[in-house]
Design an enzyme around this catalytic site. Structure first.
Site, PDB file in Angstrom:
ATOM      1  N   ASP A  72      -3.337   3.307  -1.668  1.00 32.66           N
ATOM      2  CA  ASP A  72      -3.973   4.582  -1.368  1.00 32.66           C
ATOM      3  C   ASP A  72      -2.993   5.709  -1.656  1.00 32.66           C
ATOM      4  OD1 ASP A  72      -2.458   3.641   0.890  1.00 32.66           O
ATOM      5  OD2 ASP A  72      -3.400   5.196   2.139  1.00 32.66           O
ATOM      6  N   GLU A 136      -2.107   3.424   4.147  1.00 27.07           N
ATOM      7  CA  GLU A 136      -0.744   3.771   4.522  1.00 27.07           C
ATOM      8  C   GLU A 136      -0.581   5.280   4.651  1.00 27.07           C
ATOM      9  OE1 GLU A 136       3.566   4.679   4.207  1.00 27.07           O
ATOM     10  OE2 GLU A 136       1.931   5.372   2.946  1.00 27.07           O
TER      11      GLU A 136
END
Length: 381
Positions: A72, A136
């Site tokens: 991400d 994250e």
């Protein structure tokens, strides 16, 4: 024989618009590559977050080396500020450009390529485990945490883990992370009595209490550092009244601080200090002070030993630089992996991460794969 190109794989991942919490196709790409190389892959999705667990070798092997990373990315901001397509993965001037190219799709591509080549060419007596998350950059509650929860239930294990986050300030091989400072954000709300600014004795000004408490907190020395940590820090990040009038003492105001603390403290001990200081100001001023404490990670350190020696030797062999052991910077998913096995971090230079026109030197991606491959060779030798 395998020779998986980490640059091409990085480009393929950058072209996936995986702005957190969107998966964007990144894990589909990685699952295809890893499954084709003989890795047993499991999607560990939770609460709309996509995660991937991949293992080559026998479950429960006595020795298993793990890599952890995320696909991400943070938002691009204003697309007009970019000189390239943020998800175009354009290669020019020796760089691969795009959101996530540095943080950290290139790191994921490098350890995937290293692992695929390693198990194909020198099948180890043990297991290679990859945990890749899509959570994250956001709250990180359903990413690596979900993977570790699933691993515990499934009986999966890493002996050592390397997180592929960017770690070096200026050049490849400059630093590895063997720990991280703890991190907490604290929001304060001060409640007094509203009144006319010409008659302050008829009000009780919460701004006075806020200014007094913020000054005391910011002026306090938490510590002078420890063997592996720089001194802890406290930064005031907001002070807000929301009061548009110049002749009104407001009833409420708010402020926030962010604290990065060393291994001399815990979230609990810092929280206790904050509550005690707030209580003192409340008693002195009569202003009600409420706190909301959010701890995003405790401080930790992996003592120098087998893992740091493996990383240091491999980095020095490939770059000519012995990396410094550091605990600086923000938080990473190593704060979760530490509860599973010894963990350290090593990756690229992080200069452009989260910036407009994020980019990574193509040569660094190739070199990072070589470092990861050498670490695997040395660990299973």
């Amino acid at each position: 024989m395998s020779d998986l190109d980490p640059v091409a794989l990085t480009a393929e991942l950058v072209r996936c618009p995986s702005v957190t919490p969107e998966e964007g196709g990144t894990l589909d790409v990685l699952e295809r590559v890893l499954s084709g190389a003989g890795f047993e892959c499991t999607r560990v999705d939770r609460n709309g977050i996509s995660n991937l667990f991949a293992r080559w070798g026998r479950k429960g092997a006595n020795r298993s080396f793990g890599f952890n990373g995320h696909t991400d990315v943070v938002p691009i901001g204003n697309p007009d500020d970019w000189s390239v397509d943020p998800f175009g993965a354009e290669i020019k001037d020796g760089f691969l450009w795009g959101r996530g190219s540095t943080d950290m799709k290139s790191g994921v591509a490098a350890f995937v390529a290293a692992a695929v080549d390693f198990v194909a060419e020198t099948p180890p007596d043990g297991a290679v485990v990859l945990t890749i998350t899509g959570d994250e950059e956001a709250d990180a509650t359903d990413g690596t945490v979900a993977l570790l929860d699933w691993m515990a239930d499934a009986g999966e294990q890493m002996t050592l883990c390397l997180v592929g986050e960017p770690t070096s300030p200026n050049h490849m091989g400059e630093a590895m992370k063997i720990g991280r400072r703890g991190s907490m954000t604290v929001q304060f709300e001060f409640t007094g009595v509203q009144g006319h600014s010409a008659y302050p004795h008829r009000a009780n000004n919460p701004l006075t209490a806020m200014a007094r408490l913020m000054d005391r907190l910011a002026s306090h020395e938490l510590d002078q550092g420890s063997d592996h940590f720089d001194p802890s820090s406290l930064a005031i990040v907001t002070m807000d009244t929301g009061n548009p009038a110049t002749n009104v003492i407001p009833a409420q105001c708010r402020s926030s601080v962010n604290i990065r603390f060393s291994d001399l403290h815990s979230g609990e001990s810092v929280g206790a200090w904050l509550r005690a200081e707030s209580a003192k100001v409340q008693e002195e001023t009569g202003i009600q002070v409420a706190l909301n404490i959010r701890i995003s990670g405790e401080s930790f350190v992996t003592p120098p030993g087998e893992l740091s020696d493996l990383i240091g030797a491999a980095v020095e062999a490939e770059t000519g630089h012995r990396p410094e052991m550091s605990t600086s910077g923000g938080t990473s998913d190593a704060r979760f992996m530490k509860d599973h096995c010894p963990v350290a971090e090593f990756g690229l230079v992080g200069k452009t991460m989260h910036q407009v026109d994020e980019k990574v030197p193509v040569a660094d991606i190739v070199q990072l794969k070589a470092i990861y491959r050498r670490i695997l060779n040395d660990y299973f030798a």
